[in-house]
Write a protein that holds these residues in place. Sequence first.
Motif, short mmCIF file in Angstrom:
data_model
loop_
_atom_site.label_atom_id
_atom_site.label_comp_id
_atom_site.label_asym_id
_atom_site.label_seq_id
_atom_site.Cartn_x
_atom_site.Cartn_y
_atom_site.Cartn_z
N TYR A 1 0.81 -1.22 0.00
CA TYR A 1 0.00 0.00 0.00
C TYR A 1 0.85 1.27 0.00
O TYR A 1 0.55 2.22 0.73
CB TYR A 1 -0.94 -0.01 1.21
N TYR A 2 1.89 1.28 -0.81
CA TYR A 2 2.71 2.49 -0.91
C TYR A 2 3.25 2.58 -2.34
O TYR A 2 3.70 1.56 -2.89
CB TYR A 2 3.85 2.47 0.11
N ILE B 1 -1.24 -1.21 -4.33
CA ILE B 1 -0.43 -0.73 -5.44
C ILE B 1 0.47 -1.84 -5.98
O ILE B 1 0.49 -2.12 -7.17
CB ILE B 1 0.41 0.49 -5.01
N ASN C 1 -3.05 6.81 -1.61
CA ASN C 1 -2.72 5.80 -2.61
C ASN C 1 -3.44 6.06 -3.92
O ASN C 1 -2.86 5.96 -5.00
CB ASN C 1 -3.07 4.40 -2.10
#
Length: 442
Positions: free
Chosen positions: A39-40, A73, A99
């Motif tokens: 999630y980055y 991501i 995000n």
Amino acid sequence: MRKYVSHSNRVRIRRNLILKVEKKRTRKVLIIARDFLPYYPSLGGVIRVVKMAQFLQEQGYDVYVLCARGEEIGYFGYEDIVNKLKVVYVDDKLQRYYNKQAIVNTGNNEEIKTSSSILQGLKNLVNDFCIPDKGIFFVNRYVNEASRLIVENNINTVIVSSPPHSTQIIGLNLKRKFGNKIKLIVDYRDSWNTTAIFQKRHWLAKRISLRKERKVLSNADNFTYISRPMLEKINSTFMDISNKSLLVMNGFDLSMETDTTIPANRVLTIGYFGGISDHPYSFRNPTRFLNSVCKLGYNIKLVFYGSTMLNLKWKECLKDNLEINETIAHTEALDLMKNMDLLLVVHSESMGGEEVLTGKIFDYFLAQRPVLVVGPKNMEAARLVKENQLGYCLDIFDEDEMVNGLQEIYRDWQQGQLISYSMNDVAKFSRQQQFAKLLEII
């Protein structure tokens, strides 16, 4: 009458007792970092925590990671490693919003629209009084989840890595709650109040933020940081915490070393890996550097991999000598780095620039290609490259120097005399050597 116990039973009982004792003694660590895979949008922002967790696990530690769940991501090739860790995700609407923004904004933008001055001013004021940042409104849910993990798993060491620095408030609240039952290690990947990136503009917001950071540093049992100037600034701004501080640079992973070859490019090829933007507020704004390249008119090719936001005018200027590619897996990136004549580091913010030692520079060292640092003269990355003779450094605020420096680099390349080095010259920067320092304090 004493009951007889056979030798085999005595051995079995003794073994079970040992196992019970060892189970109680199992070293357990909780790492709290809001930003984590998948999630980055940038591997550079999470790789330190990923590799730290992996290293501690390999040393026999039972590692838990508490982080934010946002919009997925990708894993950048690290899904297997993440799956082996005990990762606990907390649903976070703010992370999901960021995000989504990152996904929408990835690519080439001809023009970046800005808000009206009044609206932008209001946004800045709101952001200023979200101290340290907007993540402060989600701290309690992380504290509750971390408390559960600590109690249920008998965890006695908590490492909190930031930014975002609201994450450090989680650690502060946990330290107040558990006291000496836990050891709190505050880990800075970037400074908080002593760098322009996170410093508040309004005097009152700045004062409150400074007070919060002082509390975090005072309550920490240990402080780890990635760049030498970070501690120097903290000592002069707050109080001297050298006695509980430890420099742990990001480093590169020795296990990822492969054979290197000398590239045979027809044009001088400079590679950049990671996020970059020519937005005026970006601290990785390559505008001055790109202007210098355009002025030269030499056959210099720039190759970008990652989240890239550049005005189309650069494509008009450089034509086929500007190549922009999407984000790729880390292992693939390492292979491609070896094909570049030079590997580029850019930092365009003067305030706080002295501490910048981006994680990608260590991957560049692993690729054993000369590094081109373009940034403030006092940048820590520039000092490291100069002192160890690992590449070239150009002052981003001096266009004449950049033009002259690029001319010299071009001549070196033509004559086959670009700076070179071997693994022996950079072995001290491996993650294995850097993270081994953590074992002294855990």
